[in-house]
Every structure is written in C-alpha cells, then in structure tokens.
Design a protein around this motif. Structure first.
Motif, short mmCIF file in Angstrom:
data_model
loop_
_atom_site.label_atom_id
_atom_site.label_comp_id
_atom_site.label_asym_id
_atom_site.label_seq_id
_atom_site.Cartn_x
_atom_site.Cartn_y
_atom_site.Cartn_z
N SER B 264 0.88 -1.18 0.00
CA SER B 264 0.00 0.00 0.00
C SER B 264 0.91 1.22 0.00
O SER B 264 2.08 1.13 0.36
CB SER B 264 -0.88 0.00 1.25
N GLY B 265 0.37 2.36 -0.42
CA GLY B 265 1.16 3.61 -0.40
C GLY B 265 2.26 3.62 -1.44
O GLY B 265 2.22 2.89 -2.44
N THR B 266 3.28 4.42 -1.19
CA THR B 266 4.33 4.64 -2.20
C THR B 266 5.20 3.41 -2.44
O THR B 266 5.83 3.31 -3.48
CB THR B 266 5.25 5.81 -1.78
N VAL B 267 5.24 2.50 -1.48
CA VAL B 267 6.03 1.27 -1.67
C VAL B 267 5.56 0.55 -2.94
O VAL B 267 6.34 -0.13 -3.61
CB VAL B 267 5.87 0.34 -0.45
N THR B 268 4.30 0.73 -3.27
CA THR B 268 3.73 0.07 -4.45
C THR B 268 4.51 0.42 -5.71
O THR B 268 4.79 -0.45 -6.53
CB THR B 268 2.25 0.47 -4.60
N SER B 269 4.87 1.70 -5.86
CA SER B 269 5.60 2.11 -7.07
C SER B 269 6.95 1.41 -7.16
O SER B 269 7.35 0.95 -8.23
CB SER B 269 5.81 3.64 -7.07
N THR B 270 7.63 1.33 -6.02
CA THR B 270 8.92 0.62 -5.99
C THR B 270 8.70 -0.84 -6.34
O THR B 270 9.47 -1.45 -7.09
CB THR B 270 9.53 0.72 -4.57
N CYS B 271 7.63 -1.39 -5.82
CA CYS B 271 7.34 -2.81 -6.02
C CYS B 271 6.99 -3.12 -7.48
O CYS B 271 7.29 -4.21 -7.97
CB CYS B 271 6.22 -3.24 -5.08
N ARG B 272 6.37 -2.17 -8.16
CA ARG B 272 6.06 -2.39 -9.58
C ARG B 272 7.35 -2.70 -10.35
O ARG B 272 7.40 -3.60 -11.18
CB ARG B 272 5.40 -1.14 -10.19
N GLN B 273 8.39 -1.89 -10.04
CA GLN B 273 9.66 -2.07 -10.73
C GLN B 273 10.27 -3.43 -10.39
O GLN B 273 10.76 -4.15 -11.26
CB GLN B 273 10.63 -0.94 -10.33
N VAL B 274 10.19 -3.78 -9.10
CA VAL B 274 10.75 -5.06 -8.64
C VAL B 274 10.04 -6.23 -9.33
O VAL B 274 10.69 -7.18 -9.80
CB VAL B 274 10.64 -5.17 -7.10
N VAL B 275 8.74 -6.14 -9.44
CA VAL B 275 7.96 -7.21 -10.09
C VAL B 275 8.34 -7.31 -11.57
O VAL B 275 8.54 -8.41 -12.11
CB VAL B 275 6.45 -6.99 -9.89
N ARG B 276 8.49 -6.15 -12.22
CA ARG B 276 8.91 -6.16 -13.64
C ARG B 276 10.28 -6.84 -13.79
O ARG B 276 10.46 -7.68 -14.66
CB ARG B 276 8.99 -4.72 -14.18
N ASP B 277 11.21 -6.46 -12.91
CA ASP B 277 12.57 -7.03 -12.99
C ASP B 277 12.54 -8.54 -12.75
O ASP B 277 13.20 -9.30 -13.47
CB ASP B 277 13.49 -6.36 -11.96
N LEU B 278 11.79 -8.96 -11.75
CA LEU B 278 11.73 -10.39 -11.42
C LEU B 278 11.07 -11.18 -12.55
O LEU B 278 11.51 -12.28 -12.90
CB LEU B 278 10.96 -10.61 -10.10
N ARG B 279 10.02 -10.59 -13.10
CA ARG B 279 9.32 -11.26 -14.22
C ARG B 279 10.28 -11.44 -15.40
O ARG B 279 10.25 -12.46 -16.08
CB ARG B 279 8.12 -10.42 -14.66
N ARG B 280 11.11 -10.41 -15.62
CA ARG B 280 12.08 -10.50 -16.72
C ARG B 280 13.03 -11.68 -16.51
O ARG B 280 13.50 -12.29 -17.45
CB ARG B 280 12.86 -9.18 -16.83
N ASN B 281 13.28 -11.98 -15.24
CA ASN B 281 14.14 -13.13 -14.93
C ASN B 281 13.34 -14.43 -14.81
O ASN B 281 13.86 -15.43 -14.31
CB ASN B 281 14.89 -12.90 -13.62
N GLY B 282 12.09 -14.40 -15.20
CA GLY B 282 11.29 -15.61 -15.25
C GLY B 282 10.61 -15.98 -13.93
O GLY B 282 10.01 -17.04 -13.81
#
Lengths: 294, 392
Positions: B264-282
């Motif tokens: 929740s809150g601003t952590v979500t924006s940081t987490c979007r990037q983390v999820v994108r990066d992790l997804r890129r690694n499968g």
C-alpha cells in the motif's frame, strides 16, 4: 416593581429531563426568551445533554447539535461558517456549555473561538461542579464546597476560577454575568448579546443545582438571588474587554447565602469569615474595574 | 492539464476543484503544505470557502463536524499526533454519519520524535468508522481526494485520504489536473441528507438508549459494506470523465503468480519495478496494491490471491503484540477459505526508513526460500547491535 411576563410559547418545551428545581433548565428558558426561535444550540456533554431528551425526543423546538465535551467553541465555529456559506447568517448560534465544558475541558476551544471573534453567543451555565456525573469538583467549584472528589475534610481549598476575566482578556465585544434569580436582567442581557451580532459574546449564567448543592428544589431561585445579593456572584458586564458596568449592588452577608446549603454545612465560622474576606476583596476589585468609588 | 505538483498540492487542487465550503486546520508537519495552499486559494478567491485557523486538531475536526452538520462540504488535514489527538472526534464524525473528507499524511508517532512516514497513525484509527483510502503517487492523491468526496456523500460516511510523508507529500510529479466543469459533473453541489435547520429542527447526536444504539451501529456497517461497490460505481463515472479508473484494489500480474507481494502507499511504485525485474528473470511474481483499507475489500483480495502459492505482505506499520496490520487483515480475509495460501508478514520502513528495490527483493527471496511462514512478523533490515543495546 416592574412585572416580567414570560412568553407562553417558549422554544423550550415542558417534560424535559432536568431534576426538580434545575437551574440549568430555568436558564435555558430565560435565554431563549431573549434569543427567539431563529437559534441553533451547540451542546457539549453536560447535564443539558440529558435535559434535552433521549432519541427520538427533544425538549427544544429549535435545532440541537450535541457534541463531545471539549468542543463547544470549535463546533459552534464550524456551524457558524456553514450558516454563512449557505445564506443563513442571520441565525444565532448559541453554544451552551456547563462549567466543566467552559472552565475546564472546553476552555481551549472556547479561547480559540473567541480569539477568532466568532459570531456566536457562548454561554456557561454554571452549577459549580460536574453534576451530570455525580457532583465532582471543577475549577468553577467555589472555595469551601464539598463534592464527591473534595469530600469530608478535604473540601475545596482553592478559589473558583474567574472565567469572565479570562474571556474579557480576549477583548471580545461583550462578556456578562447573569443569574436565574434575576430573570429580567438575564433576558435583557441575552437580547443585548443578540443585538451585538457580529462577534463573540459570552454570558456566564449562575444556575443553581438542588441535587448537587443539597438544597430543596424550591430554593433554587432564592439561593441564586442570595448569591447576587451577597456579591458572591455579582451581576456585571464587560464591553470590549475593558468597560465594566456593575448591574446590581448586593448588601447581604455571605453567611446568609451559605446557610442552608448542604454543600457548605461543614464550614466553621472562621471558614465563613475567610470566604467573606475573599468576596469583599473580589467585590472591591470589580468596583475598581468599573471605576466606582470604593 | 498536466502540471507539476507535490503530493500535498495534488490534494489541495482536488479540494479546490471539489468546491469545499469550510476548511478547518491546525499545522503539523508534514501535512501543512496541503492547508497552506488552500489558505492561499481562499485568500485570493480561487476557492469560495471559509478557512478556520483553529487552535488544535481536536478543534479542527470539531469545526469540520459543525460545518458538515450545518450542511456544507467540509475538509481538514492532519498527521500523526494531530490525528491521534482527533481520535474521539473521528468516532463522532462517523457516528454522526457526516461526509467529511480529511487528508492524513502518514507520519510516525513519538517518541522517538520522528516526522517521517509510517502508517501506524492512520491504521490506529481503523475502528472509528472512517473509510480509509491509501495513495500511491501524486495522481493517485488527486484522484482519490475527488473520489473521497463522492464516496463520502454517497454513503454518509467520512473518508480519510492517506498519503506517505515526504515520499508522496513533498515529492513533485506531473499530475493531470482536471478542469472544473468535469469535476462539477463528478461532484454536484453537496445536497445533505440532513442538516441543522430552523425550519426542520432535530436534536442531533443526543443520548441513545441500548434499545436503539445497536441498530445505528449496524446501519453504519451496512454503509461500510456498500463502500466497495459504491467506489466502483463512482470510478466508472470518473473514467468516463477523466479517462482513468481509480481502483480500490489493483492486481498486477497476479493471474499466474506463485508469490504475490501485497503493498500500500508509495512502496507500491517501488514494487512495480521489482515485479517487472523479477518477471524479466522468469520469476512468477505478482503485486496486489491495496488502496482501500476500510472497509477492507476482502472479496477482491481473496479473488486476486486465490491462485497464489504464497502471499508476502509488506507493512510499513506495526501493531504491538500482534504484527503488521495489513498482513493481519489479509490473513483474516483468507482464513475461512480452504487451501488458502500461507501469508508472510514483513515489517519494513518504519519511521521513514527507505524501502528500496533491494528491500523488496530480500522479502521476495525470503518468501521463496521459506516453506511455511513464521507466526511472528519478520522485521526487515534491523541492526542487531542497536537492538542489543536497548534490549530489556
């Protein structure tokens, strides 16, 4: 002696929940006779929260906003702003708090409201203790009184706070005392306060409490009269925080006022002399304020 | 029109566009910028409202209650100790069924005296009967504030719009500020269901005996239960007008995710990037953003988490003696469903400590490596030496 006729059609209804002889109920009746029906009442926690009736009843024909204990000044300010924003600026906002809601827990929000010179009439109906919760001392409790939190030999040894001086120090247009024992004077003061619309007006009303003061219910008005006649509770007005006018000069002794009130029964002759000296000093102080010869 | 605003001013812009009529406020960092801007708008005539400079937060909410019961749209803003000081009146506003909107900038409670972000202040108010909406960025702050007025007036419930201190309140971003006409279509003039009125006098907020109190409480809960559907209905209208659709709960890549991170809150924006990066690694990872905390959107949360093997909740808050607060709510939402995913509770970023992509990566890794979550919350990034120094 001038005759005073009360309006038959009062905005206050019979069948309210006050105790027999309740000074606070009498006070509201007189106040509304002065203010009329185009009035809204802000009621913080107090005896009046009970007197006004439980859901779905009301002992007033005018709108009531019950509020949390400390909030009368602020809630009245918000309501005032809303009335102005909705083209109802001519309605009187009457903040109606007890001594606890004025002298103690409500003092900060009241000070804030009158410092902003909010266009409201702020009333303290003063029965000199927390009566609704069972007679606990407040800072309006006088020297010498027994309450359930100043019991037995530990009766209150400090003086009553001078709330009118505090309000006057805010330099509000109008501050006054009134008593349920002086109906004509009290109603005239509410009319005057209404006519001074535009800024903060404060009226400190002496409202006897037969239950907490241990007096017969029929003595309510008589005791209130004696408080004025003995200068324990002088009737006066303060305009713009500096111009003092004394409305009545009492000639009786404090002992006459204290006598017959169960709350003071324990006091010795010496204690009564102490109180008389306090009252005399305070009366002289007030007369100097009013630039009367002393 | 796109303008550059800090998060605080995104809220102020929304309040101006909502044509609020009474604002009462008391200064507290980091909320102050919101009401400073509104004070300017009142002074220069951009907003036709009364601005009350009250002497405390307790009075700020009391004045808002007086104004709202007087029949106008009322707003205030606060943070942390100010919110705690208001606590009694939060109950009063909700119990009075008044549609007051308040911006609350999450700030840690002292001591230790700390002005930085931490959600424990607003979450401590979860049982007061206020709808609580948490914002991710500047646009979200503006949109959520507009939604808040609509939702409040639809349900006769007060709404708290919650922003992270500094990370959102003081961060400048491009924000699309809608035009007044469109906002007027979303928010027609306030038509109160009841108000103080000499022509129709009522005794509001009076004594209520046991035989009637419970029904009043239940009605408040019925209004709460209608909030998520009400939000969706309002969001559809919002999308028609502005082309964006606010969401109470947003699921990102949850459909096939093994592990879902809940934020929740601003952590979500940081987490979007983390999820994108992790997804890129499968990695099969998803993100669930919880915007609406009260009422807790349990159905949506259950639906989005139904296929996950593990859930990891990131809490920038803590309930002493219990755990991370969002984690508790997620667990409560899932617990009566057979075969639900285990819920890992992570506490991070208290008192404004950074939650970086690395923090979130650590949370993800720990969740992936651990079969069963511990009963206690897992505190991320603690300095063992400091803990030892101050231990009983």
């Amino acid at each position: 002696m001038a005759q005073l006729t009360l309006d038959k059609e009062s905005p206050m209804l019979s069948g309210h929940l006050g105790c027999p002889g309740c000074g606070a109920a009498i006070a509201m009746k007189f106040a509304l006779q002065g203010l009329g029906e185009k009035t809204m009442v802000v009621l913080p926690a107090s005896c009046w929260g009970v007197i006004s009736g439980p859901y779905p009843q009301s002992s007033l024909k005018i709108p009531i906003m019950n509020m949390a204990f400390a909030t009368a000044g602020a809630a009245a300010s918000g309501l005032r702003a809303a009335l102005e924003m909705t083209g109802r600026g001519d309605t009187t906002v009457l903040s109606w708090a007890g001594d606890g809601g004025t002298f103690d827990i409500g003092l900060q929000s009241l000070s804030g409201a009158v410092e902003r010179n909010e266009d409201c009439i702020f009333v303290c109906y003063d029965n000199e203790a927390y009566m609704n919760t069972g007679v606990q001392r407040s800072s309006a409790t006088p020297f010498g009184m027994r309450t359930t939190t100043t019991p037995g030999g530990r009766w209150k040894r400090t003086r009553k706070k001078n709330i009118v001086e505090i309000l006057a120090a805010h330099r509000i247009p109008y501050a006054a005392t009134a008593s349920i024992g002086f109906a004509a004077d009290m109603i005239a003061k509410f009319k005057k306060a209404a006519a001074l619309k535009g800024g903060s007006r404060f009226i400190h009303v002496f409202a006897s409490c037969p239950t907490g003061w241990r007096i017969p219910s029929e003595a309510s008005v008589k005791v209130a009269r004696l408080a004025v006649e003995s200068n324990v509770f002088p009737l006066y007005e303060v305009e713009d925080g500096v111009r003092y006018t004394i409305n009545h000069h009492g000639r009786r002794k404090v002992a006459e006022y204290l006598e017959g009130q169960g709350r003071f029964r324990h006091l010795s002759a010496q204690d009564i002399a102490t109180i008389q000296a306090q009252v005399d000093a305070q009366w002289a102080f007030l007369r100097r304020r009013a630039q009367e010869e002393t | 029109m796109k303008q550059v605003h800090e998060g605080s001013h995104a809220v102020s812009e929304a309040v101006r566009l909502a044509r609020v009529q009474v604002i009462s406020a008391y200064p507290i960092t980091p909320q102050t910028h919101i009401v400073e801007a509104l004070s300017d708008y009142c002074a220069d005539g951009r907003l036709d409202a009364r601005f009350l400079c009250v002497e405390s937060e307790h009075s700020a909410m009391a004045a808002a209650i007086g104004a709202s019961l007087g029949g106008v749209r009322a707003f205030t803003a606060t943070s942390s100790h100010g919110l705690a000081y208001m606590h009694e009146l939060l109950h009063w506003a909700a119990g009075s069924r008044l549609p007051i909107v308040m911006a609350e900038v999450n700030r840690a409670l002292g001591p230790g005296w700390n002005i930085w972000t931490d959600q424990t202040d607003s979450l401590s108010q979860r049982d007061t009967g206020w709808i609580q909406l948490y914002c991710e960025d500047g646009q979200d702050a503006l949109d959520t504030t507009l939604m808040a007025f609509g939702l409040a007036e639809m349900l006769n419930l007060p709404v708290m719009v919650v922003l992270d201190a500094f990370f959102l309140s003081h961060t400048y971003e491009p924000v699309d500020v809608p035009d007044q006409d469109s906002v007027d279509r979303l928010l027609p003039p306030f038509a109160p269901r009841f108000r103080l009125d000499c022509e129709h006098a009522f005794n509001f907020g009076q004594m209520v005996p046991p035989a009637r109190y419970m029904e009043m409480r239940y009605n408040l809960q019925l209004a709460m239960q209608a909030a998520e559907a009400g939000f969706a209905q309002l969001a559809a209208k919002f999308e028609e007008l502005f082309g964006r659709r606010p969401q109470a709960v947003e699921a990102l890549a949850c459909a096939d995710a093994q592990i879902v991170l809940v934020t929740s809150g601003t952590v979500t924006s940081t987490c979007r990037q983390v999820v994108r990066d992790l997804r890129r690694n499968g990695e099969k990872v998803g993100l669930l953003k919880i915007g609406m905390f009260r009422p807790f959107p349990a159905d949506s949360v259950r639906r989005h988490l139904s296929r996950a093997a593990k859930v990891a909740v990131v809490d920038r808050n803590f309930s002493f003696g219990a755990g991370g607060i969002f984690a508790q709510e997620v667990r409560a939402a899932l617990c009566n469903r057979q075969g639900h995913a285990p819920v890992f509770s992570y506490v991070a970023g208290l008192g404004g400590r950074d939650i970086t992509p690395r923090t979130l990566m650590e949370i993800y890794d720990q969740t992936r490596r651990t079969a069963t979550p511990p009963d206690e919350s897992i505190w991320i990034g603690l300095d063992a030496e400091q803990v030892k120094t101050w231990r009983n």
